[in-house]
Design an enzyme around this catalytic site. Structure first.
Site, PDB file in Angstrom:
ATOM      1  N   CYS A 139       0.911  -1.253   0.043  1.00  0.00           N
ATOM      2  CA  CYS A 139      -0.139   0.036  -0.072  1.00  0.00           C
ATOM      3  C   CYS A 139       1.020   1.323  -0.094  1.00  0.00           C
ATOM      4  O   CYS A 139       1.854   1.336   0.382  1.00  0.00           O
ATOM      5  CB  CYS A 139      -1.031   0.164   1.308  1.00  0.00           C
ATOM      6  SG  CYS A 139      -2.191  -1.421   1.309  1.00  0.00           S
ATOM      7  N   GLU A 171       0.554   3.832   1.834  1.00  0.00           N
ATOM      8  CA  GLU A 171       0.999   4.454   3.385  1.00  0.00           C
ATOM      9  C   GLU A 171       2.201   3.565   3.772  1.00  0.00           C
ATOM     10  O   GLU A 171       3.066   4.242   4.348  1.00  0.00           O
ATOM     11  CB  GLU A 171      -0.284   4.303   4.206  1.00  0.00           C
ATOM     12  CG  GLU A 171      -1.280   4.806   3.807  1.00  0.00           C
ATOM     13  CD  GLU A 171      -2.354   3.895   2.944  1.00  0.00           C
ATOM     14  OE1 GLU A 171      -1.860   3.319   1.971  1.00  0.00           O
ATOM     15  OE2 GLU A 171      -3.477   4.483   3.193  1.00  0.00           O
TER      16      GLU A 171
HETATM   17  N1  THU Z   1      -4.347   0.416  -0.890  1.00  0.00           N
HETATM   18  C1  THU Z   1      -3.614   1.281  -0.350  1.00  0.00           C
HETATM   19  O1  THU Z   1      -2.307   1.651  -1.110  1.00  0.00           O
HETATM   20  N2  THU Z   1      -3.810   1.829   0.748  1.00  0.00           N
HETATM   21  C2  THU Z   1      -4.792   1.283   1.474  1.00  0.00           C
HETATM   22  O2  THU Z   1      -4.652   1.730   2.502  1.00  0.00           O
HETATM   23  C3  THU Z   1      -5.630   0.750   1.060  1.00  0.00           C
HETATM   24  C4  THU Z   1      -5.670  -0.261  -0.321  1.00  0.00           C
HETATM   25  C5  THU Z   1      -4.146  -0.048  -2.370  1.00  0.00           C
HETATM   26  C6  THU Z   1      -3.661  -1.712  -2.244  1.00  0.00           C
HETATM   27  C7  THU Z   1      -4.056  -1.824  -3.871  1.00  0.00           C
HETATM   28  O3  THU Z   1      -3.075  -1.705  -4.607  1.00  0.00           O
HETATM   29  C8  THU Z   1      -5.418  -1.040  -4.183  1.00  0.00           C
HETATM   30  O4  THU Z   1      -5.234   0.001  -3.041  1.00  0.00           O
HETATM   31  C9  THU Z   1      -6.712  -1.974  -3.925  1.00  0.00           C
HETATM   32  O5  THU Z   1      -6.889  -2.483  -2.859  1.00  0.00           O
END
Ligand code: THU
Length: 132
Positions: free
Chosen positions: A57, A59
């Site tokens: 992710c 973050e």
């Molecule tokens: N994702 C993030 O980057 N941060 C989050 O807190 C929630 C989900 C991303 C992971 C994945 O690449 C996409 O969002 C869909 O889940």
């Protein structure tokens, strides 16, 4: 205390870096920006993988980048998505390792969204005090 200027700059950084997200599978681009104790901003994007479970992710990308650069204390967080979505549980936990109850700004691509705090998102989190 985060100034209006710092809040605006952090949100702008999250929106801008989101363009670099690598999200060909979900098509859900995420940009994150962290304000560190010395005033530096550190950014991250989600990086997906064809082996889906290896995705990281935005973050957590930002946190690992901040730690790699020598920063340890997060003062505020901005997360930019298509719909001002909320951080996942894993990212909330990872952020608490380096942040207190800091402001978290959740925005869409034009900066609309909501302000919350890290402990609102993750009350009663696991911490180092539980390891003794
Ligand atoms: N994702 C993030 O980057 N941060 C989050 O807190 C929630 C989900 C991303 C992971 C994945 O690449 C996409 O969002 C869909 O889940």
């Amino acid at each position: 205390m985060i100034t209006h200027e710092q809040r605006a700059a952090l949100i702008k950084a999250a929106i801008e870096v989101r363009e670099r997200a690598y999200a060909p599978y979900s098509n859900y681009q995420v940009g994150a920006a962290l304000l560190m104790a010395d005033g530096t901003m550190v950014t991250g994007v989600n990086v997906e993988n064809s082996s889906y479970g290896l995705t990281i992710c935005a973050e957590r990308t930002a946190v690992t980048t901040a730690i790699t650069a020598g920063h340890r204390k997060i003062l505020a967080v901005a997360v930019a998505t298509d719909n001002a979505g909320s951080p996942c549980g894993a990212c909330r936990q990872v952020l608490t390792e380096f942040a207190g109850d800091v402001p978290v700004y959740l925005v869409d691509k034009v900066g609309n969204g909501r302000d919350t705090t890290l402990y609102t998102l993750l009350p009663d989190h696991f911490g180092p005090e539980h390891l003794t």
